[in-house]
Design an enzyme around this catalytic site. Structure first.
Site, short mmCIF file in Angstrom:
data_model
loop_
_atom_site.label_atom_id
_atom_site.label_comp_id
_atom_site.label_asym_id
_atom_site.label_seq_id
_atom_site.Cartn_x
_atom_site.Cartn_y
_atom_site.Cartn_z
N ASP A 106 -7.61 44.93 -45.94
CA ASP A 106 -8.52 45.11 -47.07
C ASP A 106 -7.95 44.72 -48.44
O ASP A 106 -8.18 45.43 -49.44
CB ASP A 106 -8.99 46.58 -47.13
CG ASP A 106 -9.66 47.03 -45.85
OD1 ASP A 106 -9.92 46.18 -44.97
OD2 ASP A 106 -9.91 48.24 -45.71
N LYS A 167 -15.52 44.96 -41.83
CA LYS A 167 -15.64 46.28 -41.22
C LYS A 167 -16.27 47.27 -42.21
O LYS A 167 -16.27 47.02 -43.43
CB LYS A 167 -14.28 46.81 -40.75
CG LYS A 167 -13.27 47.09 -41.86
CD LYS A 167 -11.94 47.55 -41.28
CE LYS A 167 -10.88 47.83 -42.34
NZ LYS A 167 -11.16 49.01 -43.17
N CYS A 200 -7.39 53.67 -45.18
CA CYS A 200 -7.46 52.66 -44.11
C CYS A 200 -6.10 52.43 -43.44
O CYS A 200 -6.04 52.26 -42.21
CB CYS A 200 -8.03 51.36 -44.66
SG CYS A 200 -9.73 51.52 -45.25
#
Length: 283
Positions: A106, A167, A200
């Site tokens: 990310d 995602k 995450c």
């Protein structure tokens, strides 16, 4: 026809763990590594990966389970059992290019103004991606809700990445990622970096160790909006057996020897020290 041929290469196996048993199938010729990964995918967090695990097969001749012989492969329908021994094993943290994959999590444009030391994290992430290309290490890249948060920052060169996927779940461990990992023979270690450390990164790391992978989090290549969240997450992850390390340590461990044919190229990457990204202020 292709589907019929593919299914004909699958062998039915009963996977037993503790008091549980579940029928499934594996490709013909599957060995111990594939079987253990299958057990982990079925029983997940019920298996303590910090204990030594022994695979056994039910023997009709002896009427009980016996340890698998060295080099065992599945050739016919069988009943397998995974037995955790009482002894704990120590995670040594050795890295080899042949058994390692990099996870980049990310690193997106919309996070730039919010994440502490994001510029430093980008710089170190660039080093890791460059090292992965030099050493032929597969790279898996996630993007959290890219429609709203944008794509991976332009500074991160994703050339040659094995998988770049969107995602919404915080963890990177999704079916498409597990499928990509299954295509990499002998993968054992995941080097994980990106944002955010306490969300995450943390959830991905916990999912990975729950599936039997050894996880290395690159401390100078991961951050959060809050240094408190970042540092407490790293401490928590270290306590559960995840290896918290640095980019230079990872790259030099992967070459291991100054006579490695790629050592000079890796040396050029780390010739200038990596930015400390706020870590030294917390030592």
């Amino acid at each position: 026809m292709a589907d019929a041929h593919s299914s004909s290469n699958l062998v039915p196996v009963l996977f037993c763990f503790s008091e549980l048993s579940r029928p499934s199938s594996v490709p013909l010729g599957s060995g111990s590594e594939v079987l253990i990964q299958k057990f982990l995918s079925i029983y997940g967090h019920q298996i303590d990966v910090h204990r030594k695990l022994v695979l056994q097969c039910f023997s009709e001749e002896w009427g009980q389970y016996v340890d698998l012989a060295k080099g065992f492969t599945v050739t016919e329908r069988c009943r397998l059992r995974l037995v955790p021994l009482q002894m704990h094993i120590t995670t040594l943290g050795n890295l080899s290019p042949a058994s390692t994959v990099f996870f980049c999590c990310d690193m997106q444009e919309r996070f730039r103004p919010a994440i502490k030391y994001f510029g430093d994290i980008i710089s170190v992430g660039q080093r890791l991606l460059q090292g992965a290309r030099i050493l032929g290490i597969p790279v898996v890249v996630s993007e959290q809700y890219p429609k709203g948060l944008g794509s991976t920052v332009q500074e991160m060169d994703l050339t040659g990445a094995k998988l770049v996927f969107p995602k919404t779940k915080f963890s990177m461990v999704l079916p498409e990622v597990e499928a990509a990992l299954a295509e990499i023979p002998g993968v054992r270690s995941v080097v994980l970096f990106g944002v955010e450390t306490h969300v995450c990164i943390q959830q991905t790391a916990l999912d990975l160790i729950g599936r039997g992978f050894e996880v290395h989090i690159v401390a100078d290549a991961t951050s959060s909006r809050s240094m408190m969240d970042r540092m407490f997450a790293l401490e928590r992850l270290a306590r559960v057996g995840i290896i918290v390390t640095t980019s230079e340590s990872v790259l030099l461990q992967l070459v291991a020897d100054k006579d490695h044919p790629k050592f000079k190229e890796i040396q050029n990457i780390i010739k200038a020290s990596a930015p400390e990204s706020g870590l030294l202020s917390k030592v």
